[in-house]
Design an enzyme around this catalytic site. Structure first.
Site, PDB file in Angstrom:
ATOM      1  N   TRP A 106      -5.267  25.771 -16.308  1.00 55.47           N
ATOM      2  CA  TRP A 106      -6.545  26.620 -15.624  1.00 55.47           C
ATOM      3  C   TRP A 106      -7.641  26.458 -15.002  1.00 55.47           C
ATOM      4  O   TRP A 106      -7.857  27.381 -14.400  1.00 55.47           O
ATOM      5  CB  TRP A 106      -6.245  27.125 -17.251  1.00 55.47           C
ATOM      6  N   ASP A 126     -14.081  27.652 -20.024  1.00 59.64           N
ATOM      7  CA  ASP A 126     -12.929  28.927 -20.117  1.00 59.64           C
ATOM      8  C   ASP A 126     -12.454  28.763 -21.407  1.00 59.64           C
ATOM      9  O   ASP A 126     -11.895  27.375 -21.911  1.00 59.64           O
ATOM     10  CB  ASP A 126     -12.268  28.738 -19.366  1.00 59.64           C
ATOM     11  N   LYS A 159      -5.308  35.205 -27.474  1.00 57.91           N
ATOM     12  CA  LYS A 159      -4.717  33.754 -27.752  1.00 57.91           C
ATOM     13  C   LYS A 159      -5.711  33.803 -29.602  1.00 57.91           C
ATOM     14  O   LYS A 159      -4.880  33.789 -30.123  1.00 57.91           O
ATOM     15  CB  LYS A 159      -5.371  32.332 -26.866  1.00 57.91           C
TER      16      LYS A 159
HETATM   17  C1  LIG Z   1      -3.751  32.032 -20.877  1.00 56.98           C
HETATM   18  C2  LIG Z   1      -5.283  31.617 -20.603  1.00 56.98           C
HETATM   19  C3  LIG Z   1      -6.080  32.189 -19.256  1.00 56.98           C
HETATM   20  C4  LIG Z   1      -5.126  33.341 -18.555  1.00 56.98           C
HETATM   21  O1  LIG Z   1      -6.084  34.363 -19.464  1.00 56.98           O
HETATM   22  P1  LIG Z   1      -5.471  35.969 -19.091  1.00 56.98           P
HETATM   23  O2  LIG Z   1      -6.154  36.089 -19.970  1.00 56.98           O
HETATM   24  O3  LIG Z   1      -3.949  35.675 -18.577  1.00 56.98           O
HETATM   25  O4  LIG Z   1      -6.130  35.386 -17.431  1.00 56.98           O
HETATM   26  C5  LIG Z   1      -7.083  30.829 -18.806  1.00 56.98           C
HETATM   27  N1  LIG Z   1      -7.550  30.023 -19.263  1.00 56.98           N
HETATM   28  C6  LIG Z   1      -6.845  29.763 -20.402  1.00 56.98           C
HETATM   29  C7  LIG Z   1      -7.728  28.118 -21.110  1.00 56.98           C
HETATM   30  C8  LIG Z   1      -6.263  30.257 -20.641  1.00 56.98           C
HETATM   31  O5  LIG Z   1      -5.195  29.666 -21.829  1.00 56.98           O
END
Ligand SMILES: *Cc1c(COP(=O)(O)O)cnc(C)c1O
Length: 360
Positions: free
Chosen positions: A102, A172, A196
């Protein structure tokens, strides 16, 4: 009602109590004679819902009035671009620390808008560790430093907050926000796709320090600016009202359960016992350094990868769902967010031990 044990990485399990509440609310939300999906986002009831969700997440995370709390769309992935557009000018240097897929994607997207300096990259050991902070090659004038506190695919989590001095720290937190307390005052921006650990897909939580909302590039589309959302209570246009409502119910639920300190306790117990089961056997393994193993996403492999399919199909039959590892690394992954109970983790460990006995 029969519910499985869901180890999905995302969209992930939601608490059963919340699902029941949604079910009861659907036909007649808030005594409106309508579902929450059918009311105006400008109605008094919905505006109250939004205000309460914000107040609740402020309480959960201890967010001061030095920060805005925004509810956006486009997932965490849109933030990969919005971070650069809102916090840097063309030609600026921005720092990225990459500890998994990511972070790598985030850096690549930012590279479309500014000069990316990769301050550290754990690719040399296949994203199984966090390079020592004292070795990071930070730029003196970076517009911000971005990192990924929990890499959802590799299962690598920071158990510390990097120190960037006056340079805004951007995180993030998609896969570990609300899993434990965090000192928000250390950050410039925190963002998280909801699906999540926060709520359903379709909404993104973003926490931004007040002094950072005015830095966006003049040609940034309005819907991609922090500022427009900060100034409109996140109602620049029609927001994802249903996802917002569910997210609010999750905040309520977490407060009811004792907040993030209580969640952290259970989450630590869940992760500790699962890693102990993996480490205690030659049949299973996890290659992430012990000091940065994720409490939320636990990848593991079998000593004999030829048994993966059998493991997954028997787990599935036993009601243990979504254990297949990410397609990029294979093996298994158990995502054990807040809504995946300790009972689910116990059932998984029991299954793993039985499987080893019969197949080891
Ligand atoms: C799932 C995830 C993403 C992508 O998320 P989207 O909402 O599908 O764009 C980005 N960063 C992390 C750490 C993730 O777990």
């Amino acid at each position: 009602m029969s519910r499985v044990y869901n180890f999905s990485a995302g969209p992930a399990a939601l608490p059963e109590e919340v699902l029941q509440k949604i079910k009861n609310d659907i036909p007649d939300w808030n005594e409106s004679g309508m579902s929450v999906m059918e009311v105006s986002h400008r109605s008094k009831d919905f505006v109250e819902l939004a205000a309460r969700a914000e107040a609740d997440v402020r309480e959960l995370l201890g967010i001061s009035d030095q920060y805005h709390v925004l509810f956006l769309q486009g997932g965490a992935t849109l933030q990969f671009a919005m971070t650069a557009l809102n916090l840097s000018a063309p030609g600026d240097t921005v720092d990225y620390v990459i500890t998994g897929s990511w972070g790598k994607k985030a850096a690549k997207e930012a590279g479309r808008f500014c000069q990316v300096n990769v301050a550290a990259d754990a690719a040399d050991r296949n994203y199984t560790y966090i390079p020592d902070e004292s070795q990071w090659q930070k730029s003196v004038n970076a517009a911000y430093l971005h990192y990924t506190p929990n890499e959802t695919i590799g299962g690598v989590e920071y158990h510390f907050v990097p120190d960037t001095g006056d340079i805004p720290l951007v995180a993030d937190m998609s896969s570990n926000i609300l899993s434990r307390p965090v000192d928000v005052s250390r950050f410039g921006v925190i963002y998280a796709g909801a699906q999540k650990n926060v709520g359903p897909a379709g909404i993104t939580l973003l926490i931004v320090r007040n002094d950072l909302i005015d830095r966006c590039r003049p040609d940034t589309p309005t819907l991609l600016t922090y500022k427009a959302f900060a100034e409109s209570g996140s109602m620049v246009n029609t927001p994802p009202t249903f996802a917002w409502y569910v997210t609010g119910l999750i905040f309520d639920y977490l407060l009811d359960k004792g907040g993030l300190t209580a969640m952290a306790e259970v989450n630590k117990r869940k992760a500790d016992k699962l890693y102990a089961a993996i480490d205690g056997s030659d049949f299973y393994s996890n290659s992430v350094s012990k000091d940065c193993r994720s409490m939320m996403n636990v990848p593991f492999i079998l000593a004999d990868a030829d048994r993966d399919a059998k493991f997954l199909s028997e787990a599935n039959e036993a009601g243990l769902k979504n254990l297949k590892g990410h397609r990029s690394i294979g093996g298994m992954r158990a995502s054990i967010y807040n809504a995946t109970s300790e009972k689910a983790v116990d059932a998984l460990i029991g299954f793993m031990q039985d499987f080893e006995r019969l197949n080891g």
